[in-house]
Every structure is written in structure tokens, then in C-alpha cells.
Design an enzyme around this catalytic site. Sequence first.
Site, PDB file in Angstrom:
ATOM      1  N   CYS A 105     -17.531 -46.827   2.241  1.00  0.00           N
ATOM      2  CA  CYS A 105     -17.683 -48.139   2.850  1.00  0.00           C
ATOM      3  C   CYS A 105     -18.882 -48.169   3.793  1.00  0.00           C
ATOM      4  O   CYS A 105     -20.007 -48.005   3.368  1.00  0.00           O
ATOM      5  CB  CYS A 105     -16.378 -48.520   3.545  1.00  0.00           C
ATOM      6  SG  CYS A 105     -16.304 -50.171   4.254  1.00  0.00           S
ATOM      7  N   HIS A 106     -18.659 -48.376   5.090  1.00  0.00           N
ATOM      8  CA  HIS A 106     -19.722 -48.376   6.102  1.00  0.00           C
ATOM      9  C   HIS A 106     -19.977 -46.978   6.665  1.00  0.00           C
ATOM     10  O   HIS A 106     -20.844 -46.806   7.509  1.00  0.00           O
ATOM     11  CB  HIS A 106     -19.371 -49.327   7.253  1.00  0.00           C
ATOM     12  CG  HIS A 106     -19.509 -50.778   6.921  1.00  0.00           C
ATOM     13  ND1 HIS A 106     -18.626 -51.439   6.093  1.00  0.00           N
ATOM     14  CD2 HIS A 106     -20.410 -51.709   7.323  1.00  0.00           C
ATOM     15  CE1 HIS A 106     -18.977 -52.713   5.999  1.00  0.00           C
ATOM     16  NE2 HIS A 106     -20.061 -52.908   6.733  1.00  0.00           N
TER      17      HIS A 106
END
Length: 172
Positions: A105-106
Site C-alpha cells: 500500500c503506502h
Amino acid sequence: MSSKRKAVIITGPGFQDEEYVYPYYRFQEAGFEVDVATKDGTDVIGKYGVPARATMATEQLNPENYDLVYLPGGHEAPDRVRMDDHVLRFVRGMDEVKKPIAVICHGPWICISAKIVKGRRITGYQAIKDDLINAGAIYEDKNVVEDGNIVSAPHYKHNGEFMRAVLKHFQD
């Protein structure tokens, strides 16, 4: 000293719950001793209320003590974690000795700040695609991307495939 493999999950407040819980237990199931590192060693809460109970402070991180590092996403936690110099030195140290770095994800934001993505194939949540490209990474829009010791995925819907790829590094 135990010969058991050791993994560390580094996170902060507002992590994506699904990206913490599933990998945490998969690492244990695969025989890893799992530490959870947070700034100041304080417990943190995920985006939807799941607690991550810290076992250590990030200032205690040492690449010699771990076989793998996992950096979960959610946008808030990685953005906070990447401001911690202890974490950035640790991630660079893990990369220098080619130990697995798993990011989702991030989570790749932390790798950007650790300056280890230039010229590397990587994926992440679509919102950080430009950040990865601007940092010199070769962004790939795939469920899982492996480039040497870095294994990345864009979203928790790929948790199963992602964790299989991460744990493959430890098959005998």
C-alpha cells in the site's frame, strides 16, 4: 540465543488494519518470532480500531537482529514512520545486506525516504505511483512485484499472494 527466524513489523498510528493483522499471524504461522516496532515503543491503533501492541521502540532496531522487515500501509502510519531516522537507517541497513523488505500500500513511502527505490521495480497503492516514479523507481501496476529483496503489493486484497511471495524467500 534462539535460532528462530525473526521478523519486525514497523508501524504507527492509523495503519491499515488488514495489512497488519493478516501478515502478523502469517509470520507467526511460518515460524517467525515477530516484533512490533513503533516510535517510543508505544502501542498504536489502526484505522479501524485494531491495536498493534509494540514490543520495542524504533530506536532499538538493528539489522543484525532480524531476517525480515515488514512495512504495512494505510496512508497515515507510513507517512509518520518515514519521518523517523531510526527506521530509515534500519531499512537502508536491511537493504544493504539484502534481507527481505516487504511493503504494501503506502508502505513504499518509507522506502522512498530511506532512498532505496531508485532503479528498482516496485508497486504500491495507486496514489503513490507518482511518488515512486519521482524517486526513481520503476513502478509496476501488478498484484505483487519482486525485485531482489524487496517484495511489494498495492493493496490488502492481495494479502494472500503477497505473503506467499514474501515467505518464499525463506523456503529451504
